[in-house]
Design an enzyme around this catalytic site. Structure first.
Site, mmCIF file in Angstrom:
data_model
loop_
_atom_site.group_PDB
_atom_site.id
_atom_site.type_symbol
_atom_site.label_atom_id
_atom_site.label_comp_id
_atom_site.label_asym_id
_atom_site.label_seq_id
_atom_site.Cartn_x
_atom_site.Cartn_y
_atom_site.Cartn_z
ATOM 1 N N ASN A 29 0.833 -1.081 -0.055
ATOM 2 C CA ASN A 29 0.194 -0.194 -0.062
ATOM 3 C C ASN A 29 0.842 1.175 0.217
ATOM 4 O O ASN A 29 1.561 1.427 0.958
ATOM 5 C CB ASN A 29 -0.861 0.014 1.263
ATOM 6 N N TRP A 30 1.117 1.951 -1.066
ATOM 7 C CA TRP A 30 1.882 2.942 -1.203
ATOM 8 C C TRP A 30 1.455 3.974 -0.555
ATOM 9 O O TRP A 30 2.405 5.180 -0.451
ATOM 10 C CB TRP A 30 2.285 3.063 -2.893
ATOM 11 N N HIS A 114 -9.112 1.878 5.112
ATOM 12 C CA HIS A 114 -7.990 1.970 5.657
ATOM 13 C C HIS A 114 -7.788 2.893 6.728
ATOM 14 O O HIS A 114 -8.606 4.035 6.825
ATOM 15 C CB HIS A 114 -6.796 2.432 4.684
ATOM 16 N N GLY A 192 3.211 2.576 10.594
ATOM 17 C CA GLY A 192 4.177 3.528 10.344
ATOM 18 C C GLY A 192 4.904 3.901 11.604
ATOM 19 O O GLY A 192 5.465 4.900 11.844
ATOM 20 N N SER A 232 4.056 -2.187 9.982
ATOM 21 C CA SER A 232 5.293 -2.103 10.336
ATOM 22 C C SER A 232 5.795 -3.656 10.015
ATOM 23 O O SER A 232 6.970 -4.190 10.404
ATOM 24 C CB SER A 232 5.885 -1.816 11.567
ATOM 25 N N GLY A 253 3.077 -1.163 4.074
ATOM 26 C CA GLY A 253 3.305 0.531 3.779
ATOM 27 C C GLY A 253 4.763 0.750 3.479
ATOM 28 O O GLY A 253 5.136 0.465 2.250
ATOM 29 N N GLY A 254 5.571 1.259 4.114
ATOM 30 C CA GLY A 254 6.840 1.641 4.161
ATOM 31 C C GLY A 254 7.658 0.801 3.503
ATOM 32 O O GLY A 254 8.297 0.980 2.435
HETATM 33 P P1 13P Z 1 3.572 0.531 7.426
HETATM 34 O O1 13P Z 1 4.105 -0.955 7.041
HETATM 35 O O2 13P Z 1 4.338 1.813 6.860
HETATM 36 O O3 13P Z 1 3.452 0.148 8.990
HETATM 37 O O4 13P Z 1 2.076 0.647 7.024
HETATM 38 C C1 13P Z 1 1.021 -0.315 7.170
HETATM 39 C C2 13P Z 1 0.040 -0.081 6.367
HETATM 40 O O5 13P Z 1 -0.799 0.737 6.694
HETATM 41 C C3 13P Z 1 -0.482 -0.629 5.160
HETATM 42 O O6 13P Z 1 -1.802 -0.523 4.933
#
Ligand code: 13P
Length: 270
Positions: A29-30, A114, A192, A232, A253-254
């Site tokens: 998920n960018w 989300h 995050g 994370s 995400g990241g």
């Molecule tokens: P992170 O992997 O950056 O914690 O984000 C997770 C997320 O919200 C994926 O949708």
């Protein structure tokens, strides 16, 4: 013994077989990252790294990046998803994008509900449900996000919060539609923050969600639904999380923004 094992009192061999039956999905998920040209570069870097993947590989990207992502992913095993949609079919909704528009472009998945959309864009359980229905009607596969806030976990109401979110998101969804739905458990406190849920915490809550699906539909539907963990997840912790019985993939995400890191997570999904 965890709650998930109380819900599903299965023999170890049955567990193994059921887990193998479920589709493992690793989705990036960018969020609000990467331009269209960066998207093209990213996909061309990623495609060879994940060509032998044992799981479904999805990148969910901003609306403006979709066209480039789809073009660059053509002929590869990379699937493309959007990060949101509007639940109306068309009309006077300036700035919004419908499910039919996404489908026509060649989009396959869409992230719905989300926590960042719930937090910053006033999404509610009911609007999430409307979006799920709209996505399914258009032939898109929703990745429905649920998860508790830190205060809710500390108050001991994780099960109630996540169950309610799941039940409302799935209102009006038939058992045959469930094969096109993915649930992503994303504890908000782990997004995050670098604070990952332990593999046991992730497994427990994914198991609670599976229990809810079993009550809403039946055990077969619950056992075949893909339930991801997100928050994370990274190249280091992915294989422990993905090894858990109820964790059938990740929403990342990241760590999905670098093709090398993302491909390591993909290869952790066996
Ligand atoms: P992170 O992997 O950056 O914690 O984000 C997770 C997320 O919200 C994926 O949708």
């Amino acid at each position: 013994m965890t709650l998930s094992h109380l819900c599903f009192n299965m023999e170890k061999d049955d567990e193994k077989m059921n887990k193998q039956l479920r589709k493992t999905v690793i989705a990036g998920n960018w969020k609000m990252n990467k331009t269209p040209s960066e998207t093209t570069t990213f996909v061309s870097e990623l495609k060879d790294k994940v060509s032998g993947a044992d799981c479904e590989v999805v990148i969910c990207v901003p609306f403006v990046d979709l066209q480039n992502a789809i073009a660059a992913a053509k002929g590869t095993n990379i699937k493309v998803g959007a990060e949101n949609l509007h639940y109306e079919k068309s009309g006077a909704f300036t700035g919004e994008v419908s499910a039919d528009m996404l489908k026509d472009l060649g989009v396959e998945y869409v992230v719905i509900g989300h926590s960042e959309r719930r937090q910053y864009f006033n999404e509610t359980n009911l609007s999430v449900n409307k979006k799920v229905i709209a996505a399914l009607e258009a032939g898109l596969k929703p990745i429905v996000c649920v998860g508790e806030l830190l205060e809710e976990r500390e108050q001991g109401i994780t099960e109630e919060v996540v169950s309610l979110q799941t039940k409302i998101a799935l209102m009006g969804v038939s058992s045959s539609d469930m094969k096109n739905i993915i649930i992503a458990y994303e504890p908000v406190w782990a997004i995050g923050t670098g604070k990952t849920a332990t593999a046991e915490q992730a497994d427990e809550v994914c198991g609670i969600i599976r229990g809810v699906i079993s009550k809403l539909y039946n055990n077969d539907v619950a056992e075949s639904t893909t339930i991801q963990y997100g928050g994370s997840m990274n190249a280091k912790n992915a294989s422990e999380l993905l090894g858990k019985y109820h964790v059938d993939g990740g929403l990342i995400g990241g760590a999905s923004l670098k093709s090398e890191d993302f491909s390591i997570i993909v290869s952790a999904a066996k």
